[in-house]
Design a protein around this motif. Structure first.
Motif, PDB file in Angstrom:
ATOM      1  N   MET A 189      37.400 -59.932  76.293  1.00 32.03           N
ATOM      2  CA  MET A 189      37.369 -58.947  77.207  1.00 32.03           C
ATOM      3  C   MET A 189      38.724 -58.779  78.073  1.00 32.03           C
ATOM      4  N   HIS A 190      39.267 -57.955  78.110  1.00 30.53           N
ATOM      5  CA  HIS A 190      40.617 -57.926  78.951  1.00 30.53           C
ATOM      6  C   HIS A 190      40.263 -57.550  80.386  1.00 30.53           C
ATOM      7  N   LEU A 191      41.270 -57.706  81.173  1.00 31.80           N
ATOM      8  CA  LEU A 191      41.032 -57.710  82.640  1.00 31.80           C
ATOM      9  C   LEU A 191      40.619 -56.001  83.094  1.00 31.80           C
ATOM     10  N   GLU A 192      41.345 -55.309  82.288  1.00 28.38           N
ATOM     11  CA  GLU A 192      40.872 -53.831  82.468  1.00 28.38           C
ATOM     12  C   GLU A 192      39.518 -53.592  82.103  1.00 28.38           C
ATOM     13  N   ASP A 193      39.009 -53.991  80.857  1.00 25.93           N
ATOM     14  CA  ASP A 193      37.638 -53.654  80.719  1.00 25.93           C
ATOM     15  C   ASP A 193      36.679 -54.280  81.767  1.00 25.93           C
ATOM     16  N   VAL A 194      37.044 -55.441  82.266  1.00 25.61           N
ATOM     17  CA  VAL A 194      36.186 -55.725  83.308  1.00 25.61           C
ATOM     18  C   VAL A 194      36.102 -54.811  84.371  1.00 25.61           C
ATOM     19  N   VAL A 195      37.453 -54.598  84.917  1.00 25.33           N
ATOM     20  CA  VAL A 195      37.421 -53.672  86.190  1.00 25.33           C
ATOM     21  C   VAL A 195      36.897 -52.256  85.860  1.00 25.33           C
ATOM     22  N   ARG A 196      37.052 -51.888  84.735  1.00 21.14           N
ATOM     23  CA  ARG A 196      36.313 -50.475  84.502  1.00 21.14           C
ATOM     24  C   ARG A 196      34.739 -50.726  84.368  1.00 21.14           C
ATOM     25  N   SER A 197      34.337 -51.878  83.860  1.00 21.12           N
ATOM     26  CA  SER A 197      32.769 -52.168  83.692  1.00 21.12           C
ATOM     27  C   SER A 197      32.231 -52.350  85.004  1.00 21.12           C
ATOM     28  N   ASP A 198      32.931 -53.179  85.879  1.00 25.21           N
ATOM     29  CA  ASP A 198      32.333 -53.381  87.152  1.00 25.21           C
ATOM     30  C   ASP A 198      32.288 -52.131  88.213  1.00 25.21           C
ATOM     31  N   ALA A 199      33.431 -51.048  88.048  1.00 26.16           N
ATOM     32  CA  ALA A 199      33.466 -50.046  88.355  1.00 26.16           C
ATOM     33  C   ALA A 199      32.278 -48.761  88.047  1.00 26.16           C
ATOM     34  N   ALA A 200      32.103 -49.001  86.680  1.00 28.33           N
ATOM     35  CA  ALA A 200      30.850 -48.142  86.245  1.00 28.33           C
ATOM     36  C   ALA A 200      29.535 -48.667  86.885  1.00 28.33           C
ATOM     37  N   LEU A 201      29.511 -49.934  87.205  1.00 30.90           N
ATOM     38  CA  LEU A 201      28.176 -50.394  87.609  1.00 30.90           C
ATOM     39  C   LEU A 201      28.006 -49.959  89.078  1.00 30.90           C
ATOM     40  N   CYS A 202      29.071 -49.626  89.775  1.00 34.20           N
ATOM     41  CA  CYS A 202      29.158 -49.097  91.151  1.00 34.20           C
ATOM     42  C   CYS A 202      29.586 -47.731  91.063  1.00 34.20           C
ATOM     43  N   GLU A 203      28.792 -46.926  90.180  1.00 34.46           N
ATOM     44  CA  GLU A 203      29.023 -45.698  90.367  1.00 34.46           C
ATOM     45  C   GLU A 203      28.388 -44.932  91.553  1.00 34.46           C
ATOM     46  N   LEU A 204      27.476 -45.431  91.883  1.00 38.16           N
ATOM     47  CA  LEU A 204      26.839 -44.818  93.480  1.00 38.16           C
ATOM     48  C   LEU A 204      27.459 -45.478  94.767  1.00 38.16           C
ATOM     49  N   VAL A 205      28.433 -46.134  94.384  1.00 38.38           N
ATOM     50  CA  VAL A 205      29.069 -46.680  95.589  1.00 38.38           C
ATOM     51  C   VAL A 205      30.415 -46.039  96.223  1.00 38.38           C
ATOM     52  N   GLU A 206      30.712 -45.849  97.373  1.00 39.57           N
ATOM     53  CA  GLU A 206      31.874 -45.279  97.743  1.00 39.57           C
ATOM     54  C   GLU A 206      32.677 -46.281  98.657  1.00 39.57           C
ATOM     55  N   VAL A 207      33.941 -46.477  98.410  1.00 37.98           N
ATOM     56  CA  VAL A 207      34.452 -47.396  99.089  1.00 37.98           C
ATOM     57  C   VAL A 207      35.965 -46.849  99.928  1.00 37.98           C
ATOM     58  N   GLU A 208      36.057 -47.074 100.992  1.00 41.18           N
ATOM     59  CA  GLU A 208      37.004 -46.652 102.038  1.00 41.18           C
ATOM     60  C   GLU A 208      37.833 -47.915 102.575  1.00 41.18           C
TER      61      GLU A 208
END
Length: 83
Positions: A1-20
């Motif tokens: 798995m490439h870094l971009e895949d990991v980043v996108r997967s993690d972000a998808a798991l945080c779908e209901l999270v907002e970061v400022e």
């Protein structure tokens, strides 16, 4: 798995999270958009580390969306604090 895949997967798991992220202070506010969990607030060394990691990812993955990178970096805090 490439870094971009990991980043996108993690972000998808945080779908209901907002970061400022405010680099002028620096501070990070992680919010559960469902309102179930309390805010996670980072400042000082934690926020500086978050900022350094964000900048490194931006350099490595310049074509990945800002919010995706923030959610990826927020995932360990979300898992560790909200479980």
């Amino acid at each position: 798995m490439h870094l971009e895949d990991v980043v996108r997967s993690d972000a998808a798991l945080c779908e209901l999270v907002e970061v400022e992220f405010d680099s002028s202070l620096p501070t990070v506010l992680i919010r559960d958009t469902t309102g179930f969990n309390d805010f996670i607030f980072l400042q000082g060394d934690e926020a500086l580390t978050f900022e350094a990691q964000f900048e490194a990812l931006q350099w490595q993955l310049p074509h990945v969306n800002y919010d995706v990178l923030l959610k990826h970096l927020a995932k360990p805090y979300v898992e560790g604090i909200w479980g």
